[in-house]
Each structure stands twice: as C-alpha cells, then as structure tokens.
Design an enzyme around this catalytic site. Structure first.
Site: not given
Ligand code: PEP
Ligand code: MG
Length: 583
Positions: A199, A442, A466, A513
């Site tokens: 955080h 992912e 991921d 993302c």
């Molecule tokens: C990712 O895995 O890149 C993603 C955006 O999901 P998270 O970070 O929430 O696993």
């Molecule tokens: Mg992810």
C-alpha cells in the site's frame, strides 16, 4: 565518504535531502501478568487506546487534500475498519481477560498471530494485508506506550534545517503517515521493508512522492542529518555525495521537474504519435471513486477495474445489489468505455467472506485462481455477472475474464453470463443490448492460442504481471527470484507480439493492462510491437502520452523484428536507445 545503497525504487524521481530517521516501528513492548483485580482496568485502558487510535485516523482522513486519489481515503478506512475488527480487538480483550496479559503484550500477540496468517497467503495483495495489521497495531501500541510522537516526524520548523528537504528513513511507513508526510513536504522516503505492491508503494506512486522500499538496514547505515540523494527510478540511495554527484543529480532532477511541469499541458491533447497514429490511454482503477481522478488526468476510459477490493475486509460476500451500485457508479462516471474484470481471487484469499474454504493448496499461483475459482463456484460468478449486466444499462461496460487458459473456460464463463442475461431479461431488468466479453492474456497458453480464443472472446487485454511470472516460471511475490522478473525477456516479448498480431488478424482489439503498459521504459518497445491500447495507473498517463507524441510509430514498427530478435535485454535496450529523443 560516499556510500551507495540499493533498494527497490517504487516511485520515480530524484530527491536530495537530509536524513531523518524514524524509529516508530521498533517499539519496546513490556510483557507482564496482571493481578486479577487489575484486569478490567486494563481492558478499559486498551479500549481507550483503540478509541484514540480511531480518533487520530479520523483526523488524518479529514485532512486528505481535495483531489487526492480515492485510494488514500480507502486505505485509512481499511485501518479504521480494522480497529473495529473483532479478530483484532475482541481477541486482545480475550487475551487480557483469559491470560491476564498486559494490554501491550496482548496486542503484540494478537498482531503476531494475524500476521502469521496473512504471511501464509499466496496472493501478493492479501499477503500485504499483514502491513495493515502491523500499522494498526503499532498505532495502538504507541498510544498505550505514550510514544505517539515517535512517528510521523515533526520538522521542528524553528530549526535552522527547517527549510532543507528531508528524506525520511524508516522501517516502514503507514499509508496514514504518508498523507502527513506529503503535507509536510518531505522530499522522499526510504523504508527497510515492503515491496513494490505494498500500500505504501501504491500511495507513493499516486502522490508522486519519490520512494524506495526494501532497503534493509537503512536506519543503521544512514545517519540523521547526513545528505543523501534518492534515485527512485533506479532504487539507489547515495549517502554523503561529493560535489560531482550532487551536481549530476541536481541537473537530472531539474530536468525531471521541468519535464513533469510540462506534462500538465498534455492533459487535453490526444495521444497521437508524430506520424499520426492514435493511441488509446486508459486507466487501471481499484475503487469506484478513482474513475473521476483518472478522467482528470486524461484517461479516455477504464481499461481495468479490479473488482477484488469489493470482496475484501469483510466477512460476507457483497450482494448483487451492492455490487450493482458500485459498478453502476463507476460506469456512469466514466465517459469512455469501462472494462470491469470479474473476480480475480486465489484459492486461499477469501476464507473470511466465505467464497471458498478448504486447505491451502501447495502451489496456489498455479491453483484455483480467478476464473477457475469462479467456474468452480458458479453462484459466486453468477451474482457478479448479474450485477455487471445490470450496471451495463448505465454506460459502455465491457466484461473481462482473468486467467483464461483455454477456450473451454471462456465458453463456460460466457454461458453463465448468457444465462444471467436471460434471467434478468425475464425479470424485466434494464441492460445494454450487447456487453462485450473479453479475456485477459496472462497465461502463456492463452497467448499461444489467441487465434482460437478469438473465436469466442471479443477483445483481449495482456496482463503482463502474471504473463511474465508464468512465462519465466518465477513467483511474482517471491523476493528470492525477483531478479529474474524480466519484462524484456525475448520469450515475453514474443508472446506479447503474438497476442497483438493474433488479435489484429482476428479483428479483436488488444490492450495491455499489466504494469508494463504504464512504465515509460517500455513504451517505445510496445509501440514497436503494435500495441495501441495502454491501460495504466492514472498517474502515469501524461508521461506515457508524452512519449507517444514524440514517437514515430512507423519507424519503431520497422524495427520490431530486430527487437524480437535481440537475444537478451541488454541488446534490446541498446536498440531502443536509438529511439531516445536525446540520442
Ligand atoms: C496482470 O496480471 O498483469 C494484471 C493486470 O492483473 P493483476 O496484477 O491484478 O494480477
Ligand atoms: Mg493478473
């Protein structure tokens, strides 16, 4: 003599200032047994400290500057909730009454018990909740021990050094303290513990505060009052810099500051490259209130709304109506498209709220996570799908499925969404006529079979956080193998490229993302690989936009194959340096 120290840079920028060490976390905790007649007075002493801790936090909350990211209030709310959480407070009272422990010892023991539980959790986000337990416990302990002045720091504004920039060096810094530190105008902070997903790190990025975490022994190695240079980009601290280093970093800092000031003017400018290619910049958000902030920073929509937060810090699952309200609020507040990701929890993440119970799997990162969990618990998924479909009546909502690894999973999830739609239609509920459903890429298997997934999925978004962990077989939350976490690994780049090309061939939009999309070190590379939709933390949007505006996408794409053929990240970085504006 100058001394270089290395930690993890979590929030960028250069800061130069004098060290002020905080010792708030290292509390000496007395432990003793109470005589029976003092037990109830001790319970009252603890309750009083709990109440004072709440009052302190409410005061901090009231001081949050207007326009600050929604995350900040949410973090403080989490701590306020924790102060009322029975697993913390009733257990402490229980220990005082049953064991006759003094209040400090009871808080310490219950803190250690809860921290041990959180440490067992595989999911990075949940594992970091132990930070919250530690921060809240430390606040109560400081009150019990009358050491409330230990942290955060006072600048002592009458002192000679009052106008000099301060670099806070601490074992850890609470989110609540970050607000105070930000208001005191500190130059940077360095902590001994914490990771890039904590955080504290997230808040530092949101507030644009230079920060380094995980610099072990920082308080032992640095002295109060000594000058240090903090390079948040590289995670370096240079203690006692000589004149040459000072002027080098001062110039670098001045350049960064003027660059940042210039960014404000880009807010309303479209993200179009020098050769006229339009790039879409979207925001990643975690809380419904973040959407408005993202729009102010020029986001054209939301590319990832992580819904897990709705399920956390509670004992029961959020109802359909509650979810609907939350989604509808965000959807209505976003002008462009909004992509909401369905629940991405791991097998061991939500015992509290009853989503799933059972033994912790031996390898949860490869276990019942995300869509796998939702398909195993269809009622959980159905509730969310119904809420999402109802919210679609208020704007341009897309549904995104996390951790898809084969077409079967996608089709099963789509079937559940379709049946939710039929139910809602029979109930006469309003919904958008069509809600696109897409898949996150992912898992390497998904990237490799993107053309097959494209028969079912209407869009894709690459989750590099991921994808990198699964491609390189390194646990993204394991410090020991963190050095192998390499976004520039040729295998990662090939999978990204394959996904973008495969999506394009099938007429499916491909966004990214994962953190890579908001990291300016990779923007040109991603443009070269053909990415056109970038979704990132709102604070990164303007910087990424600047790079796009300065780039010649055609020229970059012409070098894509050479970049994919680079045998390692060093060779690739050399290639990319050809495109740096100063080279
Ligand atoms: C990712 O895995 O890149 C993603 C955006 O999901 P998270 O970070 O929430 O696993
Ligand atoms: Mg992810």
């Amino acid at each position: 003599m100058s001394l270089w120290l290395n930690g993890i840079g979590v929030s960028r920028g250069i800061a130069i200032g004098r060290v002020q060490r905080l010792h708030g976390g290292d509390l000496e905790i007395p432990e003793y047994l109470l005589p029976p007649e003092q037990v109830e007075a001790e319970v009252l002493r603890f309750r009083d400290a709990q109440q004072r801790a709440k009052t302190q936090l409410q005061q901090v909350r009231a001081q949050i500057p207007l326009g600050a990211p929604g995350e900040i209030a949410a973090f403080i709310d989490t701590h306020l909730l924790m102060l009322d959480d029975r697993s913390l407070t009733d257990a402490v009272v229980g220990l005082i009454r049953a064991q006759r422990f003094n209040a400090e010892a009871a808080v310490k023991r219950q803190r250690d018990t809860l921290v041990a539980v959180f440490e067992q959790m595989e999911d990075a986000y949940l594992r970091l909740r132990k930070d919250d337990v530690q921060h809240v416990s430390a606040r109560v302990l400081r009150i019990l021990l009358n050491q409330e002045k230990a942290a955060p720091p006072s600048r002592g504004d009458k002192s000679e050094a009052a106008s000099e920039p301060i670099v806070i060096v601490a074992d850890d810094v609470t989110p609540a303290d970050i607000i105070l530190l930000g208001q005191q105008g500190i130059a940077a902070f360095v902590t001994e513990y914490g990771g890039p997903l904590s955080h504290t790190a997230i808040l530092a990025r949101s507030l644009g505060l230079t920060a380094i975490v995980g610099l072990h022994n920082a308080r032992r190695l640095l002295r109060d009052g000594e000058w240090v240079i903090v390079d948040g980009d590289l995670g370096h601290v240079l203690a006692d810099p000589d004149d040459g280093a000072r002027s080098f970093f001062s110039r670098k800092r001045a350049r960064q500051l003027s660059d940042r000031a210039a960014l404000g003017s880009l807010r309303d400018q479209p993200a179009i490259s020098r050769d006229g290619i339009k790039i879409r910049l979207l925001a990643n958000i975690e809380l419904s209130d973040d959407a408005a902030h993202a729009a102010e920073l020029g986001a054209e929509g939301v590319g990832l709304y992580r819904t897990e937060f709705l399920y956390m810090n509670r004992r029961s699952l959020p109802t359909e109506d509650e979810q609907y309200q939350a989604y509808a609020r965000v959807v209505a507040s976003v002008k462009g498209p909004i992509t909401i990701r369905t629940l991405d929890l791991g097998a061991d993440k939500q015992v509290d709220s009853g989503a799933r119970s059972g033994p912790t799997p031996s390898n949860p990162a490869l276990g019942l996570r995300a869509i796998r969990l939702c398909l195993k618990e269809p009622e959980l998924f159905r509730t969310q799908a119904r809420a999402l479909l109802r919210a679609s009546a208020h704007g341009n909502l897309h549904i995104m499925l996390p951790m898809i690894s084969n077409t079967q999973e996608f089709r099963q999830a789509q079937a559940l969404i379709d049946s939710a739609r039929l139910e809602l239609a029979a109930e006469g509920r309003a919904m958008a006529a069509h809600v696109p459903v897409g898949a996150m890429i992912e898992v390497p298997a998904a990237a490799l079979s993107v053309s097959l997934l494209a028969r079912h999925a209407e869009f894709f978004s690459i989750g590099t956080n991921d994808l990198i962990q699964y491609t390189l077989a390194i646990d993204r939350v394991d410090d020991e193998v963190n050095y192998l976490y390499d976004p520039l690994h040729p295998a990662v780049l090939r999978l990204i490229h394959m996904t973008i090309e495969g999506g394009e061939r099938a007429g499916r939009g491909v966004a990214m993302c994962g953190e890579m999309a908001g990291d300016p070190r990779y923007t040109r590379l991603l443009l070269a690989l053909g990415l056109t939709d970038f979704s990132m933390h709102p604070a990164s949007i303007l910087e990424i936009k600047r790079i796009i505006i300065e780039s010649d996408v055609g020229r970059l794409r012409a070098r894509a194959q050479a970049m994919l053929d680079a045998s390692d990240s060093l060779e690739l970085q050399q290639l990319l340096s050809e495109f740096e504006p100063h080279s």
